[in-house]
Design an enzyme around this catalytic site. Structure first.
Site, PDB file in Angstrom:
ATOM      1  N   ASP A  20       0.840  -1.115  -0.009  1.00  0.00           N
ATOM      2  CA  ASP A  20       0.113  -0.037  -0.005  1.00  0.00           C
ATOM      3  C   ASP A  20       1.083   1.106  -0.005  1.00  0.00           C
ATOM      4  O   ASP A  20       1.986   1.330   0.438  1.00  0.00           O
ATOM      5  CB  ASP A  20      -0.844  -0.092   1.454  1.00  0.00           C
ATOM      6  CG  ASP A  20      -2.006   0.801   1.134  1.00  0.00           C
ATOM      7  OD1 ASP A  20      -2.409   1.254  -0.009  1.00  0.00           O
ATOM      8  OD2 ASP A  20      -2.547   1.097   1.953  1.00  0.00           O
ATOM      9  N   ASN A  68     -11.018  -2.453  -4.986  1.00  0.00           N
ATOM     10  CA  ASN A  68     -10.326  -1.605  -5.812  1.00  0.00           C
ATOM     11  C   ASN A  68     -11.222  -1.378  -7.038  1.00  0.00           C
ATOM     12  O   ASN A  68     -10.555  -0.518  -7.905  1.00  0.00           O
ATOM     13  CB  ASN A  68      -8.882  -2.155  -6.213  1.00  0.00           C
ATOM     14  CG  ASN A  68      -7.969  -1.916  -4.953  1.00  0.00           C
ATOM     15  OD1 ASN A  68      -7.063  -2.798  -4.652  1.00  0.00           O
ATOM     16  ND2 ASN A  68      -8.253  -1.125  -3.988  1.00  0.00           N
TER      17      ASN A  68
HETATM   18  C1  IPE Z   1      -5.456  -2.615   0.059  1.00  0.00           C
HETATM   19  O1  IPE Z   1      -5.124  -1.498  -0.035  1.00  0.00           O
HETATM   20  C2  IPE Z   1      -5.488  -3.420  -1.236  1.00  0.00           C
HETATM   21  C3  IPE Z   1      -4.040  -3.468  -2.130  1.00  0.00           C
HETATM   22  C4  IPE Z   1      -2.941  -3.275  -1.515  1.00  0.00           C
HETATM   23  C5  IPE Z   1      -4.292  -4.317  -3.213  1.00  0.00           C
HETATM   24  P1  IPE Z   1      -6.194  -0.231  -0.378  1.00  0.00           P
HETATM   25  O2  IPE Z   1      -5.558   1.179  -0.615  1.00  0.00           O
HETATM   26  O3  IPE Z   1      -7.354  -0.595  -1.232  1.00  0.00           O
HETATM   27  O4  IPE Z   1      -7.026  -0.373   1.151  1.00  0.00           O
HETATM   28  P2  IPE Z   1      -7.700   0.656   2.079  1.00  0.00           P
HETATM   29  O5  IPE Z   1      -8.675   1.428   1.002  1.00  0.00           O
HETATM   30  O6  IPE Z   1      -6.736   1.559   2.441  1.00  0.00           O
HETATM   31  O7  IPE Z   1      -8.149  -0.044   3.100  1.00  0.00           O
HETATM   32  C1  IPE Z   2      -1.797   0.329  -3.478  1.00  0.00           C
HETATM   33  O1  IPE Z   2      -1.577   1.612  -3.416  1.00  0.00           O
HETATM   34  C2  IPE Z   2      -1.954  -0.261  -4.677  1.00  0.00           C
HETATM   35  C3  IPE Z   2      -3.208  -0.860  -4.937  1.00  0.00           C
HETATM   36  C4  IPE Z   2      -4.232  -0.786  -4.016  1.00  0.00           C
HETATM   37  C5  IPE Z   2      -3.704  -1.120  -6.360  1.00  0.00           C
HETATM   38  P1  IPE Z   2      -2.493   2.592  -3.451  1.00  0.00           P
HETATM   39  O2  IPE Z   2      -2.848   2.933  -4.900  1.00  0.00           O
HETATM   40  O3  IPE Z   2      -3.682   2.235  -2.386  1.00  0.00           O
HETATM   41  O4  IPE Z   2      -1.984   3.893  -2.602  1.00  0.00           O
HETATM   42  P2  IPE Z   2      -2.450   4.879  -1.588  1.00  0.00           P
HETATM   43  O5  IPE Z   2      -3.170   4.058  -0.526  1.00  0.00           O
HETATM   44  O6  IPE Z   2      -3.611   5.751  -2.419  1.00  0.00           O
HETATM   45  O7  IPE Z   2      -1.381   5.777  -1.261  1.00  0.00           O
HETATM   46 MG    MG Z   3      -4.062   2.348  -0.510  1.00  0.00          MG
END
Ligand code: IPE
Ligand code: IPE
Ligand code: MG
Length: 251
Positions: A20, A68
């Protein structure tokens, strides 16, 4: 960067990572979110290599959750493209290094061309033994559990099993992770302290490690720190610790 010098006997067999922080990494640099995901793919290459060198047999990476799908269309399609490019650029090396590639999740929701590439990668690497790379794609722990229940109901309806057959081992065998040991260590980058629908069943006794490091910045030093922390933990699995000459010991 430090080369991991980790004793084989207490390293985790299975590490799972919630990757993340890509979006925040990009935002801090006034770059589009997709650039964060692009840099994130480089970190994936690094962790696979780290695991290979340190003898970590299973690595499961959360790349795209069922939730997502609700992101803006441009980000979703950009991520799908990146995943496809990742397979194009990495598959030869994965295979050469005897790494088995698998996915968990509702892969049927992914674009057809990506599904074809995934299927080809799975069959090409299915006999590889040195390491296992599992990518969670369109994955949700709740969806996985519900799908496992449906599979069991179907098997029951077809008379292939009875209700007496259902125990934790049987249930596990109906999950996407069938045959894969539960994670010993879960790492989440990006600073949030939650599991976000990842491996809900499998994490029952995993050690959890959270770091503020954003995923594109995750390197061997951060990974080594997580492993060192894991090695300092005492895993009790609900039992009592073994303490020599404890006053509680029976004669
Ligand atoms: C968790 O990250 C999913 C992945 C890393 C693929 P998210 O960014 O989607 O999770 P939340 O929304 O912060 O819980
Ligand atoms: C994790 O990074 C990757 C996916 C969930 C696909 P994020 O896209 O959630 O990055 P933040 O949490 O917005 O920084
Ligand atoms: Mg995230």
């Amino acid at each position: 960067m430090t080369d991991p010098q980790i004793k084989l006997d207490d390293i985790p067999v299975h590490v799972a990572i919630i990757m993340d922080g890509n979006g925040r990494w990009a935002k801090k640099r006034f770059l589009p979110r997709l650039e964060g995901h692009r840099q994130g793919a480089k970190a994936v290459r690094r962790v696979v290599e780290f695991c290979r060198r340190s003898g970590i047999r299973y690595l499961t990476l959360y790349a795209f959750s069922t939730e997502n799908w609700n992101r803006p269309e441009g980000e979703v399609s950009g991520l799908m493209k990146l995943l496809s490019q990742f397979l194009d650029s990495e598959l030869n090396d994965l295979h050469k290094n005897d790494i088995r590639f698998r996915t968990i999740g509702e892969t049927n929701r992914l674009p057809d061309t990506l599904v074809e590439k995934i299927d080809a990668a799975k069959s090409r690497t299915e006999n590889n033994k040195s390491m296992n790379l599992n990518i969670a794609l369109s994955y949700g722990g709740r969806s996985e559990i519900v799908r496992a229940c449906c599979k069991i109901a179907q098997a029951f309806r077809e008379g292939q099993m009875t209700l007496d057959d259902v125990d934790e081992k049987y249930f596990s065998s109906m999950l996407d992770t069938a045959g894969i040991p539960d994670p010993d260590l879960l790492i989440r980058t990006g600073g949030d302290i939650r599991v976000s629908n990842f491996l809900l069943w499998q994490l029952a006794y995993s050690e959890l490690y959270f770091t503020n490091v954003l995923w594109p910045d995750f390197d061997d030093d951060v990974f080594s720190a997580a492993i060192q922390d894991y090695k300092s933990r005492q895993r009790r699995f609900g039992m009592v610790p073994e303490i020599k000459n404890s006053p509680w010991d029976e004669e």
